[in-house]
Enzyme design. Structure first.
Site, mmCIF file in Angstrom:
data_model
loop_
_atom_site.group_PDB
_atom_site.id
_atom_site.type_symbol
_atom_site.label_atom_id
_atom_site.label_comp_id
_atom_site.label_asym_id
_atom_site.label_seq_id
_atom_site.Cartn_x
_atom_site.Cartn_y
_atom_site.Cartn_z
ATOM 1 N N TYR A 13 -83.207 -144.033 38.151
ATOM 2 C CA TYR A 13 -82.560 -145.246 37.634
ATOM 3 C C TYR A 13 -82.681 -145.292 36.106
ATOM 4 O O TYR A 13 -81.726 -145.102 35.405
ATOM 5 C CB TYR A 13 -83.163 -146.500 38.280
ATOM 6 C CG TYR A 13 -82.386 -147.745 37.936
ATOM 7 C CD1 TYR A 13 -81.209 -148.056 38.605
ATOM 8 C CD2 TYR A 13 -82.813 -148.598 36.923
ATOM 9 C CE1 TYR A 13 -80.469 -149.182 38.277
ATOM 10 C CE2 TYR A 13 -82.080 -149.735 36.583
ATOM 11 C CZ TYR A 13 -80.911 -150.016 37.265
ATOM 12 O OH TYR A 13 -80.183 -151.135 36.929
ATOM 13 N N SER B 3 -75.620 -147.850 40.224
ATOM 14 C CA SER B 3 -75.459 -148.811 39.141
ATOM 15 C C SER B 3 -75.802 -148.127 37.821
ATOM 16 O O SER B 3 -75.128 -147.171 37.429
ATOM 17 C CB SER B 3 -76.329 -150.041 39.406
ATOM 18 O OG SER B 3 -75.960 -151.113 38.574
ATOM 19 N N ASP C 34 -66.975 -155.195 44.292
ATOM 20 C CA ASP C 34 -68.085 -155.126 43.349
ATOM 21 C C ASP C 34 -67.661 -155.796 42.043
ATOM 22 O O ASP C 34 -66.870 -155.237 41.282
ATOM 23 C CB ASP C 34 -68.486 -153.674 43.089
ATOM 24 C CG ASP C 34 -69.782 -153.558 42.293
ATOM 25 O OD1 ASP C 34 -70.213 -154.583 41.724
ATOM 26 O OD2 ASP C 34 -70.356 -152.456 42.233
ATOM 27 N N HIS D 52 -71.759 -154.859 45.233
ATOM 28 C CA HIS D 52 -72.669 -153.983 44.512
ATOM 29 C C HIS D 52 -73.792 -153.449 45.394
ATOM 30 O O HIS D 52 -74.531 -152.560 44.998
ATOM 31 C CB HIS D 52 -73.253 -154.740 43.314
ATOM 32 C CG HIS D 52 -73.800 -153.854 42.251
ATOM 33 N ND1 HIS D 52 -73.040 -152.902 41.598
ATOM 34 C CD2 HIS D 52 -75.043 -153.765 41.711
ATOM 35 C CE1 HIS D 52 -73.792 -152.277 40.715
ATOM 36 N NE2 HIS D 52 -75.011 -152.766 40.758
#
Length: 718
Positions: free
Chosen positions: A480, A560, A644, A679
């Site tokens: 991430y 993301s 999203d 999302h």
């Protein structure tokens, strides 16, 4: 239709494509994606955006493109011979009872439960020793499970009223429903057009919530940048709700929240222009004539009020304390020059909670949990003994609670619940899952590797304890690296299925995250964002150099901001991995801030208009703008949702179009677009299982497997 011939090996007992193995041809039919002559100019530099038309989520053309792309993708996925086996195993392992920590409201104890494969968790309640009854079942909100709770249940101060929010199709736009919990009857009209909001009650009279004005144009992609705090008084229509904060140019912020202290004494308002840093205000609700008092008038820190005793405030802050500390101050003079340290900053990141009249200082020590208990005098009561090395969540509750609960998990241990006595420090097992997965068969080890600039990065590597480390293990490298978010060990059913197949899961704690506080976060932001990508690349190289895997068996995955990570790494180092799995990714770094609340991410990213240097830096790594002709990119499965409105699907649409147009090799480039999904939060279990079956199926198939790895070769000793 553009066609590409994909060469996949048919395997028997060995892994990989070798001479003499039978080959089969899989034809991927890519829909033609038209181009338009769209050009933006930044600091005198022209940047073409030929797929700009895909940003229009309301157009029939975009809708048709989505349909044809899904047809192409599923035509490919349907050819994967073990896809159904993966789905079946995921369903089998997923099908166990899951229970949330109980909490008391009035005469009832409430808790959430999922029987196994229910699309949404169900809330139950019981009184005393009575049998628990279903209280609120989100599975009844829609036939396909695409309407979900937007958060937990928010009870009024005396527990006589309840408000909860719902999300439709995964959207961040919510509706708030008010209910009488005793009768379970809806008591007034539903509040609409609520977004990025909590629900905080003032006594039993009403509650505070936040939202934006409904944007002109598409509600799923139009820009929203002035958040407002409202107060809803029960029994009145939403149009009469009082605007508390955010209605003027001076009060314009992208994220505004309001919360009432447990004693109903104060309203606390936090206002942010980005995802990091906030201003802080307080209002004395016991005095109707009180003014809003400023605690912090800048956004140089992340600061919030965690507790109060009458006018004494307890604040958690990283102002001049990158790893956070707790300070106290009187509400009459609450500005920083009056702050007094209560729990001082340490070398580890603090994430505190309160309950039963105590403070619980939860620390991350190399991303692993450690908990200390303090009283309201700041005296250490005890180091809380935890079940093992992993991640702890909980230790939160009301002052009057006699017992507290916490969960414990790590990468190979399913989450379990524990009951904690704050007076004695005794921990009891409250609930353990009955799951067909033996944690004792798997190991999770932490290693430290060196990134490009010499920084030491921790990484957890989890796999079957008897796995043969021979460089041929299918491996998912997951990352991430942003927004101060920490990746701490937690169990995933999907990852368990992956490891059952002899797979390795590797999760590095990249810079940009919060594992080592604000300094670690800032080291992966704006003009230092490349550090994050370098950390991820170095993690892949470590796995290869230490024979865990090789490029032919490595997949890189993230969602993301992690989707940006995958997109950047696959365009910078297309040779690193065989498979790339960017999910709901931020992939157009020149225009991300023009959609919904995207401008709020500027603390981490900067914007293309910020300066020439920032524009050039963003363009230098933006995945969309770095897909090049003649390059062989990894086999890529892009995933997104058509609802999203956090990271709009146009990012993924345009990136897929670029890759399909320019991919030089035979690796497939596909996009899987989930309908009535956003999302990620609230996605029905049934859809989640299908997604993982497709993702893992695609990954293994493109690593050369024609049957599941567990059936091809004995990879696990003993």
């Amino acid at each position: 239709m553009k066609k590409i011939l994909v060469i996949i090996c048919t395997l028997t007992l060995t892994v990989g494509c070798k001479n003499g193995k039978e080959e089969k041809n899989v034809v991927v039919n890519y829909p033609e994606t038209k181009t338009v002559d769209t050009v933006d100019t930044y600091f005198g530099v022209e940047v073409r955006d030929p797929y700009r038309w895909l940003e229009d989520d309301r157009s029939e053309e975009t809708e048709a493109w989505v349909k044809t792309q899904n047809q192409s993708t599923y035509a490919y996925l349907d050819n994967i011979p073990f896809r159904d086996e993966l789905k079946e195993r995921l369903s089998e392992l997923w099908n166990y009872e899951k229970i949330g920590a109980p909490f008391i409201e009035g005469e009832y104890t409430y808790f959430s439960k999922n029987n196994g494969l229910q699309n949404q968790n169900v809330y139950y309640r019981k009184k005393g020793v009575e049998e628990a009854e279903v209280f609120l079942d989100p599975n009844t909100f829609s036939k396909d499970g695409t309407i979900s709770l937007g958060g937990g249940l928010s009870f009024s101060k005396d527990s006589d009223m309840l408000a909860y929010s719902i999300s439709e199709g995964g959207s961040d736009w919510r509706k708030i429903i008010v209910m009488n919990p005793e009768t379970r009857e809806v008591v007034e009209d539903t509040l609409k057009d609520v977004k990025f909001s909590g629900i905080s009650w003032y006594k039993n009279e009403g509650f505070y919530y936040s939202s934006y004005d409904k944007p002109k144009g598409s509600e799923l992609s139009a820009k929203t940048d002035q958040h407002k705090l409202y107060y809803h008084k029960l029994g009145t229509p939403q149009k009469e709700d009082a605007l508390i904060f955010g209605g003027t140019a001076e009060e314009k912020h992208r994220y505004v929240s309001g919360s009432v202290t447990e004693d109903n004494r104060y309203l606390i308002i936090s206002a942010k222009v980005s995802t990091s840093g906030n201003k802080l205000f307080i209002k004395d609700l016991s005095n109707p004539k009180s003014e809003l008092v400023t605690i912090l008038d800048h956004t140089d820190s992340d600061t919030f009020i965690i507790e109060n005793e009458d006018s004494k405030l307890f604040l958690v802050t990283n102002l001049n304390a990158p790893n956070k500390k707790i300070v106290t101050v009187d509400a009459s003079n609450p500005t920083p020059e009056h702050w007094v340290d209560f729990i001082a900053e340490t070398e580890n990141v603090l994430n505190p909670s309160t309950g039963s009249g105590y403070f619980f200082a939860k620390y991350m020590v190399d991303a692993l949990s450690k908990v200390k208990q303090y009283n309201y005098k700041g005296e250490l009561i005890r180091d809380v003994e935890l079940p093992g090395l992993g991640t702890v969540n909980g230790f939160g509750g009301k002052k009057k609670d006699k017992e507290l609960y916490y969960s414990f998990t790590n990468y190979n241990t399913p989450s379990s619940l524990y009951k904690f006595n704050p007076e004695t420090g005794e921990t009891q097992s409250y609930w353990k899952p009955s799951i067909a997965f033996d944690s004792n068969d798997y190991v999770s080890n932490q290693v430290f590797y060196t990134s490009k600039d010499g920084t030491k990065i921790p990484m957890m590597i989890t796999h079957h304890k008897n796995l043969i480390i021979d460089g041929k293990n299918p491996t998912i490298l997951y990352g991430y690296g942003g927004f101060n978010i920490s990746l701490t060990p937690s169990f995933s059913i999907a990852n368990a299925v992956w490891m059952e197949q002899g797979g390795i899961l590797a999760v590095p704690n990249l810079r940009g995250g919060g594992e080592y506080g604000k300094i670690w976060h800032d080291a992966g932001t704006q003009m230092k964002k490349q550090n994050v990508f370098d950390d991820f690349i170095a993690a892949g190289e470590y796995l290869i150099e230490n024979n865990y895997t090789s490029s032919d068996y490595l997949a890189i995955r993230g969602g993301s901001n992690g989707g940006l990570l995958v997109g950047a790494v696959m365009t910078q180092r297309p040779d690193l991995a065989k498979v790339a799995l960017p999910a709901v990714g931020v992939l157009d770094m020149l225009r991300y801030h023009t959609f919904t609340a995207g401008a709020g991410w500027a603390y981490d990213y900067g914007t293309a208009e910020q300066s020439k240097d920032m524009f050039e830096y963003l363009k230098g790594y933006s995945p969309l703008h770095n897909v090049k002709e003649g390059v062989k990119y990894p086999a890529t499965l892009i995933t997104t949702g058509d609802h999203d409105d956090r990271v709009v699907p146009a990012h993924s649409f345009k990136f897929a179009a670029e890759l399909q147009n320019k991919q030089a090799g035979t690796n497939p480039t596909l996009i899987r677009i989930e309908t009535d999904a956003g999302h990620g939060a609230g996605t029905p279990v049934s859809k989640t299982i299908e997604q993982y079956a497709d993702i893992f199926g695609f990954t293994l198939y493109n690593m050369g497997f024609d049957v599941l790895p567990s059936k091809t070769k004995e990879k696990i000793k003993g």
